[in-house]
Structures are given as C-alpha cells and as structure tokens.
Design an enzyme around this catalytic site. Structure first.
Site, PDB file in Angstrom:
ATOM      1  N   ARG A  13       0.806  -1.236   0.000  1.00 55.46           N
ATOM      2  CA  ARG A  13       0.000   0.000   0.000  1.00 55.46           C
ATOM      3  C   ARG A  13       0.832   1.276   0.000  1.00 55.46           C
ATOM      4  NH1 ARG A  13      -2.889  -3.609   3.279  1.00 55.46           N
ATOM      5  NH2 ARG A  13      -4.918  -4.157   2.370  1.00 55.46           N
ATOM      6  N   LYS A  51       3.212  10.820 -11.730  1.00 61.26           N
ATOM      7  CA  LYS A  51       2.357   9.942 -12.515  1.00 61.26           C
ATOM      8  C   LYS A  51       3.085   8.626 -12.761  1.00 61.26           C
ATOM      9  CE  LYS A  51      -0.921  12.712 -15.178  1.00 61.26           C
ATOM     10  NZ  LYS A  51      -1.375  13.051 -16.546  1.00 61.26           N
ATOM     11  N   GLU A  80       9.491  16.530 -25.979  1.00 60.25           N
ATOM     12  CA  GLU A  80       8.846  16.944 -24.733  1.00 60.25           C
ATOM     13  C   GLU A  80       9.316  18.324 -24.290  1.00 60.25           C
ATOM     14  OE1 GLU A  80       6.400  15.687 -23.114  1.00 60.25           O
ATOM     15  OE2 GLU A  80       6.293  13.535 -23.507  1.00 60.25           O
ATOM     16  N   LYS A 130       7.329  22.009 -15.519  1.00 59.91           N
ATOM     17  CA  LYS A 130       6.566  20.846 -15.057  1.00 59.91           C
ATOM     18  C   LYS A 130       6.259  20.955 -13.570  1.00 59.91           C
ATOM     19  CE  LYS A 130       5.014  16.461 -15.442  1.00 59.91           C
ATOM     20  NZ  LYS A 130       5.775  15.317 -15.949  1.00 59.91           N
ATOM     21  N   GLU A 166      -4.521  16.428 -11.290  1.00 53.93           N
ATOM     22  CA  GLU A 166      -5.206  16.714 -12.555  1.00 53.93           C
ATOM     23  C   GLU A 166      -6.713  16.892 -12.354  1.00 53.93           C
ATOM     24  OE1 GLU A 166      -5.223  14.188 -16.458  1.00 53.93           O
ATOM     25  OE2 GLU A 166      -3.216  15.029 -16.239  1.00 53.93           O
ATOM     26  N   ARG A 222      -3.131  20.595 -15.135  1.00 49.56           N
ATOM     27  CA  ARG A 222      -2.112  19.583 -15.403  1.00 49.56           C
ATOM     28  C   ARG A 222      -2.374  18.861 -16.730  1.00 49.56           C
ATOM     29  NH1 ARG A 222       1.017  15.442 -11.365  1.00 49.56           N
ATOM     30  NH2 ARG A 222       2.130  14.333 -13.023  1.00 49.56           N
ATOM     31  N   ASN A 235      -0.468  17.336 -21.540  1.00 47.33           N
ATOM     32  CA  ASN A 235      -0.731  16.252 -22.475  1.00 47.33           C
ATOM     33  C   ASN A 235      -0.894  16.736 -23.909  1.00 47.33           C
ATOM     34  OD1 ASN A 235      -0.736  14.093 -20.566  1.00 47.33           O
ATOM     35  ND2 ASN A 235      -2.750  14.755 -19.874  1.00 47.33           N
ATOM     36  N   HIS A 281      -0.469  14.289 -26.732  1.00 54.16           N
ATOM     37  CA  HIS A 281      -0.443  12.940 -26.176  1.00 54.16           C
ATOM     38  C   HIS A 281      -1.651  12.102 -26.577  1.00 54.16           C
ATOM     39  CE1 HIS A 281       2.889  14.543 -23.944  1.00 54.16           C
ATOM     40  NE2 HIS A 281       3.059  13.424 -23.268  1.00 54.16           N
ATOM     41  N   HIS A 324      -0.637   8.883 -28.139  1.00 55.98           N
ATOM     42  CA  HIS A 324      -0.938   7.595 -27.519  1.00 55.98           C
ATOM     43  C   HIS A 324      -1.720   6.700 -28.471  1.00 55.98           C
ATOM     44  CE1 HIS A 324      -0.533   9.133 -23.078  1.00 55.98           C
ATOM     45  NE2 HIS A 324       0.621   9.000 -23.696  1.00 55.98           N
TER      46      HIS A 324
END
Length: 361
Positions: free
Chosen positions: A118, A140, A182, A224, A234, A239, A243, A246, A250
């Site tokens: 955990r 992330k 990036e 960042k 987010e 935030r 992306n 992205h 993706h």
C-alpha cells in the site's frame, strides 16, 4: 549543480540537475529512509550505471532487478515480476525502490512503489532526456494495457529526482530527439519565450551542447514542477495541458503496437496534429503553425504517422483517452504558442478531417 523543489507542502521534494551526480553519494543517501534499497533498471542502462549507483550504498542493503528494454515491458506482467521479487526477498515497508532508467522504468518503479504494501518510498534517477524533463517529475506512474497507454496507474510522488546530465552522452540520437519533443511541448503550452529560445538553439541540443542541455532540462523541469504544484492530481484541468499531443500520440503508439515508435516521436507527431486542428478551428494562425512545423522538422522528429495507420483506427483509440468525460473526448489544443487549452469544443468532423490530413481514410 542546480537544485529546486517541487512544491507540494509536506510531500514536496527536490530535483537535482547536473553532471556527475551518480558519483556523489550524498544526493542519494539523504533521501533513503529505510533499511533496504531495491533498484530497478533495464538491460540497456544497467551495464552502464547500475554498479555506480550500488557502489554508493551498503552492499548488504541493495537488491536489484534488471528488466528487458522497451515500451512493451511496461505491462501488468512485468509488474507481477517486480512484486514477486520484492516478496521473495521479504522486502518490508522500509524498502526504497530506485528507478534507474528512462520513462518506462520510472513508471513501472513508481507504480510498484505506490501499490506494494500500500505504498513505499521511491527515487527517480532518469537516464534519458525525455525522463529527465518530463516523466520523472510529477508522480504519474503506471503501465500500459493492450487497449490503451498508461490506463492503469496511480499518483505517487518520488522522494527526489536525480538527473545526471552525463547519462545523456550514452543516449542514442533517436532517444535524444524524442526527449527534445517533450522540451518543445513546454514552450508550446505555457512558455512562448522558451519556444523562441528553442528556435535559436535546437541544433545545440541535438549536438549535446552541455550549456544548452542544462538550460533546457532546468527550464523544462521548472515548468513541469509549477504545473504539478498547481494541480497535482489533474483535477482543475491545468495539469492536463501537459498532455499536448499525447492523445493523438498515444493513439499512434497503441495502434502500432508498443515499442514501434518512441513516445517522444509519437508526441511530436501528435503536437503537429493538434496544431493543425487548432488552425482548422480558427484558434491558431498559420504563421504560428508553420513555426511549430519548422521547429519539429529541425529537431528531426516525425511529421505524420506511418502510412499503414488509418484515421478511423486512430479515432477509435482516441475515444478511450483518460481525458474523456461522459463519453466526450477532450483535447489539448492551442490558442497561440505558449497558450494551450483543454477543450471539447470541436466537432467530430473537424477531428476526422484533421486525422485524414495526416493518414488514410
């Protein structure tokens, strides 16, 4: 050496940027609170840097696992292997996981740390440009699924980030260019002055000029860190601006099969697609669009997906994006260089026309 903080109250942490940091034990030891260290790396990075990192620590306290290289490794199957290794060695909650590698290793290590018992500590030692300027900062973590990239994960902040710029000397040119994508992103979403600097200095970055790399890594990480401090989980939408490119990117990575294109290559193409869509909406002018295209071309990054990809396939993959709300796709688009927005204010036909501009019907 440059040091600054990601400001998250009591959970804030430092980012160290400089040359030769892997040979300076104090930066690492200061942030290890427990009695065990578990280092994750990959088959490309481990022969170069694993010994140097382990040498800073007490040998009896250090375990390590070397994983295959590549995006295909970022899977639930790999995560199971990491958990098994931790359990077999009876690693407790006083174990610190250490990510030694690029974005794939950082994401796997962070997610393992977030979920093992955990939650345990972890430290980022990014060895690629892309990881140094982006994926190692912000907490992330996660793995891919066959139906979508980064769809399984958690927010889990590292204890610190140690970015040794000397690691970039062993980076392949293609990987370096992927990291530059990036870096360009930060100029596009919130830092027009930085974008202009990149127009003057992109060739210096590709030539691995030490001064240019130091400046670019520092400024990217600062951008960042400021965004993460404002919207860590987010929730406000700020935030999500990170992306840019992205959602398109993706979809390209998923459609091709993970590992065919580098993440930064897909993001570069995705940013150009986002710019073209912004122009279609009347938000971005053609001059700005040409500046974006020209800079990405000078960075030797892809400007279109492979010919085999079809617009319909990409649109299906985009529909599964994490930024979708109530079935409505949200995209990060541009009002200007340095001014990005998260929006659902576009028609399906505008998106379709944009995709068809770049690939077949």
């Amino acid at each position: 050496m440059i040091q600054f903080e990601v400001q998250l109250g009591t959970r804030g942490y430092p980012i160290y940027i400089g040359a030769g940091l892997l040979g300076e034990p104090r930066y690492l030891k200061e942030h290890i609170r427990g009695s065990r260290v578990f280092v994750l790396s990959n088959e490309r990075v481990a022969p170069l840097y694993l010994e140097a990192v382990c040498r800073q620590l007490e040998p009896e306290r250090v375990l390590h696992l070397v994983l295959p290289d590549g995006e295909a490794t970022k899977s639930l199957q790999t995560l199971e292997r990491v958990y098994s290794c931790l359990l077999e060695h009876r690693c407790g909650r006083d174990t610190t996981l250490l990510a030694l590698g690029g974005g794939v290793i950082g994401d796997i290590t962070g997610f393992a740390a977030a979920t093992y018992l955990r939650g345990v500590d972890f430290i980022q030692i990014p060895t690629t440009l892309l990881a140094q300027v982006d994926s190692s900062v912000g907490g992330k973590t996660g793995v891919n699924h066959a139906l979508g990239k980064n769809m399984i994960g958690a927010f889990h902040q590292p204890r610190c980030v140690i970015a040794d710029l000397e690691c970039l000397h062993t980076l392949e040119d293609r990987e370096l260019r992927a990291g530059v994508a990036e870096i360009i992103k930060y100029g596009l979403i919130r830092d027009a002055e930085f974008f202009a600097w990149l127009e003057d200095n992109v060739e210096h970055l590709l030539a691995r000029d030490a001064e240019a790399l130091t400046y670019a890594v520092h400024r990217s990480c600062k951008n960042k860190a400021e965004v993460v401090a404002e919207d860590e989980l987010e929730t406000s939408g700020t935030r999500a601006l990170l992306n840019l490119g992205h959602t398109f990117g993706h979809a390209i990575e998923t459609a091709l099969g993970y590992g065919q294109w580098l993440h930064g290559e897909a993001v570069a193409c995705g940013m150009l697609m986002a710019a073209r869509m912004s122009i279609r909406l009347g938000w971005l002018n053609e001059e700005a669009g040409e500046r974006i295209r020209a800079l990405l071309a000078r960075a030797q990054l892809p400007s279109a997906p492979p010919e085999a990809l079809q617009a319909e396939s990409l649109q299906e993959h985009m529909a599964r994006d994490k930024k979708a709300r109530a079935g409505q796709l949200h995209l990060v688009l541009l009002r200007d260089i340095g001014q990005a927005v998260l929006t659902a204010e576009f028609s399906a036909s505008t998106l379709k026309d944009t995709l068809q501009e770049f690939c077949g019907a």
